[in-house]
Scaffold this active site. Sequence first.
Site, short mmCIF file in Angstrom:
data_model
loop_
_atom_site.label_atom_id
_atom_site.label_comp_id
_atom_site.label_asym_id
_atom_site.label_seq_id
_atom_site.Cartn_x
_atom_site.Cartn_y
_atom_site.Cartn_z
N LEU A 1 0.88 -1.16 0.00
CA LEU A 1 0.00 0.00 0.00
C LEU A 1 0.92 1.22 0.00
CD1 LEU A 1 -2.72 1.44 0.28
CD2 LEU A 1 -2.52 1.14 2.76
N ILE B 1 1.81 -5.08 -9.80
CA ILE B 1 0.58 -4.29 -9.68
C ILE B 1 0.73 -2.98 -10.46
CG2 ILE B 1 -0.76 -2.90 -8.05
CD1 ILE B 1 -0.56 -5.25 -6.10
N LYS C 1 14.38 -6.94 -17.72
CA LYS C 1 14.66 -5.51 -17.66
C LYS C 1 15.38 -5.12 -16.35
CE LYS C 1 12.82 -2.17 -15.94
NZ LYS C 1 14.09 -1.54 -15.45
N SER D 1 17.82 -0.39 -18.26
CA SER D 1 17.46 1.01 -18.06
C SER D 1 18.66 1.74 -17.44
CB SER D 1 16.22 1.13 -17.17
OG SER D 1 16.40 0.44 -15.95
N ASP E 1 8.58 0.15 -13.43
CA ASP E 1 7.40 -0.69 -13.67
C ASP E 1 6.60 -0.16 -14.85
OD1 ASP E 1 8.04 -2.19 -11.39
OD2 ASP E 1 6.96 -0.81 -10.10
#
Length: 315
Positions: free
Chosen positions: A13, A42, A184, A223, A255
């Site tokens: 959260l 998520i 990645k 990246s 993400d």
Amino acid sequence: MPEIVTLTMNPALDIATSADTVVPTDKVRCAPPRYDPGGGGINVARVVRVLGGDAFAIFPAGGPAGGTLENLLDRDGVPHSRIPIDGPTRENFTVDERRSSLQYRFVLPGPALTQAECEACLARLAEVAEGTRFIVASGSLPPGVPVGFFQTVADLAKERGIPFVLDTSGDALRAMRSGVYLLKPSIRELREWVGRELREEAQQVEAARELIGRGISQIVVVSLGAKGALLVTAERYESLPPIAVPVRSTVGAGDSMVGAITVGLVKGLDLRHAVRLGMAAGAATLMSPGTELCHRADVERLYAACIAPEAEAAR
């Protein structure tokens, strides 16, 4: 059947706020908080939805924070399956200091998962992923989850002929042996995997090709932060320039890149353009405050600006 199924073993959260200054001892008066569902897979699913793709998120969650996490995914319209666990889902806390524009990120450890809870996640993944286009696993592994867990996921995907996209680090990455379609890592994660400095582009490409040569992944997208990204396969590599944007928050940028790359591949973009779409999504997320992710209009605008010179040169 969802086109993209994501797995998040260490969801969170995410709570974001801001304050004039962050100082020790004294009370830090903060702005009203923002709550978002968080954790690698998520966030990937959230970005897929933002870009008009079809994603389904699987994650273990428990306690009040786990319930709030699920409610927030309902709010955002992200289809999902919550695997109940005994431990409470972790909470992460981000504070933007307005005076300096610095960001402070407090990341808590996840709850320990039992073997039965891990197996329930795998069973649900096997059920939902039947016939999907891609499986994406992103993020860290919480306590109790075997370091080879993502290899088990890779084996599951391979048995079903589903390309597996992975974004993880540390022991979880070192435990990988095979079965990844696209990996990645950040440059830091790649440096930690090879155990040496990677200052030059040739060294970075060589390290990425070690992953490919060992059969761990077919494609590696590294990246590089403000330096852009490297797209590496066994046959070729390409250095992709960065997309310059004002940076408000780094939360979820990686993400977002993974989510948009996968969307691009589902939509039939070639690999290079899928990665450019991913970079546009990562850059768009950098422009958003706190734990807010990218907006579709920003992603499309940045992507169009990236490929415009190519289109002009092709005329």
